[in-house]
Design an enzyme around this catalytic site. Sequence first.
Site, PDB file in Angstrom:
ATOM      1  N   ASP A  60      20.800  31.226  64.300  1.00 43.42           N
ATOM      2  CA  ASP A  60      21.495  30.585  63.162  1.00 43.42           C
ATOM      3  C   ASP A  60      22.755  31.338  62.767  1.00 43.42           C
ATOM      4  OD1 ASP A  60      19.301  28.976  63.004  1.00 43.42           O
ATOM      5  OD2 ASP A  60      18.616  29.698  61.060  1.00 43.42           O
ATOM      6  N   HIS A  61      22.633  32.673  62.830  1.00 39.27           N
ATOM      7  CA  HIS A  61      23.695  33.511  62.269  1.00 39.27           C
ATOM      8  C   HIS A  61      24.969  33.486  63.118  1.00 39.27           C
ATOM      9  CE1 HIS A  61      20.402  34.578  59.676  1.00 39.27           C
ATOM     10  NE2 HIS A  61      19.697  34.775  60.764  1.00 39.27           N
ATOM     11  N   HIS A 104      17.355  26.884  62.664  1.00 33.27           N
ATOM     12  CA  HIS A 104      16.958  26.210  61.425  1.00 33.27           C
ATOM     13  C   HIS A 104      18.007  25.136  61.143  1.00 33.27           C
ATOM     14  CE1 HIS A 104      15.784  26.879  56.884  1.00 33.27           C
ATOM     15  NE2 HIS A 104      15.792  25.606  57.226  1.00 33.27           N
ATOM     16  N   ASN A 149      16.454  34.210  66.586  1.00 33.81           N
ATOM     17  CA  ASN A 149      17.065  33.177  65.744  1.00 33.81           C
ATOM     18  C   ASN A 149      18.596  33.286  65.851  1.00 33.81           C
ATOM     19  OD1 ASN A 149      18.261  31.875  63.484  1.00 33.81           O
ATOM     20  ND2 ASN A 149      16.299  31.889  62.417  1.00 33.81           N
ATOM     21  N   ARG A 172      34.765  28.984  59.779  1.00 31.87           N
ATOM     22  CA  ARG A 172      36.093  28.463  60.122  1.00 31.87           C
ATOM     23  C   ARG A 172      36.061  27.015  60.577  1.00 31.87           C
ATOM     24  NH1 ARG A 172      40.391  32.211  61.278  1.00 31.87           N
ATOM     25  NH2 ARG A 172      40.197  33.707  59.597  1.00 31.87           N
ATOM     26  N   HIS A 214      11.409  37.309  59.190  1.00 32.20           N
ATOM     27  CA  HIS A 214      12.404  37.274  58.114  1.00 32.20           C
ATOM     28  C   HIS A 214      12.744  38.701  57.679  1.00 32.20           C
ATOM     29  CE1 HIS A 214      14.889  34.785  55.478  1.00 32.20           C
ATOM     30  NE2 HIS A 214      14.946  35.896  54.773  1.00 32.20           N
ATOM     31  N   GLY A 215      14.017  39.033  57.839  1.00 29.59           N
ATOM     32  CA  GLY A 215      14.514  40.328  57.383  1.00 29.59           C
ATOM     33  C   GLY A 215      14.072  41.508  58.243  1.00 29.59           C
ATOM     34  N   GLY A 246      16.431  37.297  63.588  1.00 29.14           N
ATOM     35  CA  GLY A 246      17.769  36.750  63.772  1.00 29.14           C
ATOM     36  C   GLY A 246      18.864  37.681  63.313  1.00 29.14           C
ATOM     37  N   HIS A 247      18.946  37.842  61.986  1.00 32.52           N
ATOM     38  CA  HIS A 247      20.115  38.494  61.410  1.00 32.52           C
ATOM     39  C   HIS A 247      20.405  39.868  62.010  1.00 32.52           C
ATOM     40  CE1 HIS A 247      22.412  40.695  58.316  1.00 32.52           C
ATOM     41  NE2 HIS A 247      23.091  39.563  58.305  1.00 32.52           N
ATOM     42  N   ARG A 293      24.494  24.003  56.856  1.00 33.44           N
ATOM     43  CA  ARG A 293      25.408  25.129  56.583  1.00 33.44           C
ATOM     44  C   ARG A 293      25.670  25.991  57.819  1.00 33.44           C
ATOM     45  NH1 ARG A 293      21.834  29.035  52.737  1.00 33.44           N
ATOM     46  NH2 ARG A 293      21.671  27.151  51.509  1.00 33.44           N
ATOM     47  N   HIS A 294      24.747  25.959  58.796  1.00 33.48           N
ATOM     48  CA  HIS A 294      25.020  26.713  60.035  1.00 33.48           C
ATOM     49  C   HIS A 294      24.746  25.854  61.276  1.00 33.48           C
ATOM     50  CE1 HIS A 294      20.794  27.689  59.425  1.00 33.48           C
ATOM     51  NE2 HIS A 294      21.038  28.641  58.534  1.00 33.48           N
ATOM     52  N   GLU A 327       3.618  31.388  60.292  1.00 32.60           N
ATOM     53  CA  GLU A 327       4.551  32.514  60.390  1.00 32.60           C
ATOM     54  C   GLU A 327       4.557  33.199  59.025  1.00 32.60           C
ATOM     55  OE1 GLU A 327       8.411  31.878  62.201  1.00 32.60           O
ATOM     56  OE2 GLU A 327       9.313  33.397  60.907  1.00 32.60           O
ATOM     57  N   ARG A 383      19.244  23.119  58.728  1.00 34.10           N
ATOM     58  CA  ARG A 383      19.133  22.913  57.272  1.00 34.10           C
ATOM     59  C   ARG A 383      19.654  21.536  56.886  1.00 34.10           C
ATOM     60  NH1 ARG A 383      18.427  26.877  53.374  1.00 34.10           N
ATOM     61  NH2 ARG A 383      17.892  28.946  54.174  1.00 34.10           N
ATOM     62  N   GLU A 409      13.077  25.369  62.931  1.00 32.84           N
ATOM     63  CA  GLU A 409      12.674  25.532  61.533  1.00 32.84           C
ATOM     64  C   GLU A 409      13.246  24.361  60.743  1.00 32.84           C
ATOM     65  OE1 GLU A 409      12.350  30.327  61.120  1.00 32.84           O
ATOM     66  OE2 GLU A 409      14.269  29.416  60.652  1.00 32.84           O
ATOM     67  N   THR A 427      19.335  32.638  51.551  1.00 37.06           N
ATOM     68  CA  THR A 427      18.469  32.543  52.726  1.00 37.06           C
ATOM     69  C   THR A 427      17.096  32.082  52.248  1.00 37.06           C
ATOM     70  OG1 THR A 427      17.600  33.742  54.642  1.00 37.06           O
ATOM     71  CG2 THR A 427      17.781  34.998  52.586  1.00 37.06           C
ATOM     72  N   THR A 428      16.182  31.834  53.181  1.00 30.72           N
ATOM     73  CA  THR A 428      14.872  31.300  52.802  1.00 30.72           C
ATOM     74  C   THR A 428      14.115  32.322  51.952  1.00 30.72           C
ATOM     75  OG1 THR A 428      14.913  30.207  54.949  1.00 30.72           O
ATOM     76  CG2 THR A 428      12.846  30.122  53.722  1.00 30.72           C
TER      77      THR A 428
HETATM   78  C1  LIG Z   1      13.157  30.426  57.645  1.00 33.10           C
HETATM   79  C2  LIG Z   1      13.921  31.613  58.027  1.00 33.10           C
HETATM   80  O1  LIG Z   1      13.504  32.698  57.751  1.00 33.10           O
HETATM   81  C3  LIG Z   1      15.159  31.448  58.803  1.00 33.10           C
HETATM   82  O2  LIG Z   1      15.668  30.172  58.640  1.00 33.10           O
HETATM   83  C4  LIG Z   1      16.204  32.442  58.519  1.00 33.10           C
HETATM   84  O3  LIG Z   1      16.208  32.665  57.163  1.00 33.10           O
HETATM   85  C5  LIG Z   1      17.537  31.938  59.030  1.00 33.10           C
HETATM   86  O4  LIG Z   1      18.588  32.145  58.209  1.00 33.10           O
HETATM   87  P1  LIG Z   1      19.036  31.231  56.947  1.00 33.10           P
HETATM   88  O5  LIG Z   1      18.072  31.564  55.849  1.00 33.10           O
HETATM   89  O6  LIG Z   1      20.411  31.711  56.701  1.00 33.10           O
HETATM   90  O7  LIG Z   1      18.938  29.785  57.312  1.00 33.10           O
HETATM   91  N1  LIG Z   2      11.765  32.807  60.439  1.00 32.69           N
HETATM   92  C1  LIG Z   2      12.515  34.007  60.408  1.00 32.69           C
HETATM   93  C2  LIG Z   2      13.657  33.950  61.328  1.00 32.69           C
HETATM   94  O1  LIG Z   2      13.781  33.031  62.108  1.00 32.69           O
HETATM   95  C3  LIG Z   2      14.638  35.034  61.347  1.00 32.69           C
HETATM   96  O2  LIG Z   2      14.945  35.538  60.081  1.00 32.69           O
HETATM   97  P1  LIG Z   2      16.082  36.680  59.952  1.00 32.69           P
HETATM   98  O3  LIG Z   2      15.738  37.768  60.948  1.00 32.69           O
HETATM   99  O4  LIG Z   2      17.360  36.030  60.305  1.00 32.69           O
HETATM  100  O5  LIG Z   2      15.968  37.145  58.539  1.00 32.69           O
END
Ligand SMILES: CC(=O)[C@@H](O)[C@H](O)COP(=O)(O)O
Ligand SMILES: NCC(=O)COP(=O)(O)O
Length: 242
Positions: free
Chosen positions: A9-10, A43, A7, A18, A190-191, A212-213, A49-50, A151, A45, A70, A100-101
Site C-alpha cells: 500500500d505504502h 488494502h 503490504n 503526485r 500492523h506496525g 508493510g510500512h 487513498r492509495h 489477523e 480503501r 484487505e 491508518t487502521t
Molecule cells: C489493515 C492494515 O493494517 C493495513 O491496511 C495497513 O494499515 C495499510 O496501511 P493503511 O492503514 O495506510 O491503509
Molecule cells: N494488516 C497489516 C498490514 O498489512 C501491514 O501493516 P503495516 O506494516 O503497514 O503497519
Amino acid sequence: MIKLGVNVDHVATVRQARLSIEPDPVRAAVLAELGGADGITIHLREDRRHIQDRDLYLLRDIVKTRLNLEMACNEEIIDIALKVKPDMCTLVPEKREELTTEGGLDVISNFELVKDTVSKLRDEGIEVSIFIDPDEAQLEKAIYTGARFVELHTGAYADAKSENRLKELKRLKLAAKVAKNLGFIVNAGHGLDYYNVIDIVKIKELYELNIGHSIIARSIYVGIKEAVKEMKDLICKHSLEC
Ligand SMILES: CC(=O)[C@@H](O)[C@H](O)COP(=O)(O)O
Ligand SMILES: NCC(=O)COP(=O)(O)O
C-alpha cells in the site's frame, strides 16, 4: 517458519501524493516476491487513498504467491472482491479520517454484516481472515462468522513504550493461544518493524505476519528485494523453527 506477507500500500501512497504513475505497487510486488515474500497484501480503501482498482486487477494477474485483499464490509468493495477473486480477503474496519487502521474489526457489534460478508466470499472459494484486536471476547464471537483465519492487530504492541510493550506482548500471546484453540489459523500484523518483530516471531501459534510500512520505508535505502530478504532472515533467525 512463520510466513511473510508484504503490504505494498505504502508504495501506492507515494504515487498518489503526485497522482502519478510511479512508484508502482505492482512492480514493487514482483520485487517483493523475488526477495522471498510468501504473499502480497493490499488494502483497497473505499476512499482509494492509495491502492487503486487498476492495481488490484493487475496484481491478481501477476502475483505468483498469494494475494491478500484487505477490505471493509462494504457493498461496492465486496462486489469487486467477488469479481477479482483474490486468494484471501481480510476484513478490516475503516474510518475515513484515520491515518491508518486504528483498531480491529468489532465483530461483536457487526456480527450479522461480518458473517454475511464471510459467507459471500467463501461461497466463491475465497479464503477469509478477520483483522481483530487481541481480545478474547471478539475472537470467541468471530469463530461463528465462518472465517478460517484471523489477523491479530499488533498496532497497540508496536506503539507501546517500555513496560506497556510487555503487557501488549502478553495480550498477543494469550490471544494467539485462544484463537488457535478456537480453530483459527492465526496471522498478525500492523506496525511491525525490524526490531519489534523479534518477540512476535517467537509466538508459536502464528502462521503469517503482514508487514508493510517498515519494509517499504527500508526499501528506500536498500531496495525492495533486499528489504524483504532482511525481514525474512530476521524472522528465520528468531523463530522457534526455521
Ligand atoms: C489493515 C492494515 O493494517 C493495513 O491496511 C495497513 O494499515 C495499510 O496501511 P493503511 O492503514 O495506510 O491503509
Ligand atoms: N494488516 C497489516 C498490514 O498489512 C501491514 O501493516 P503495516 O506494516 O503497514 O503497519
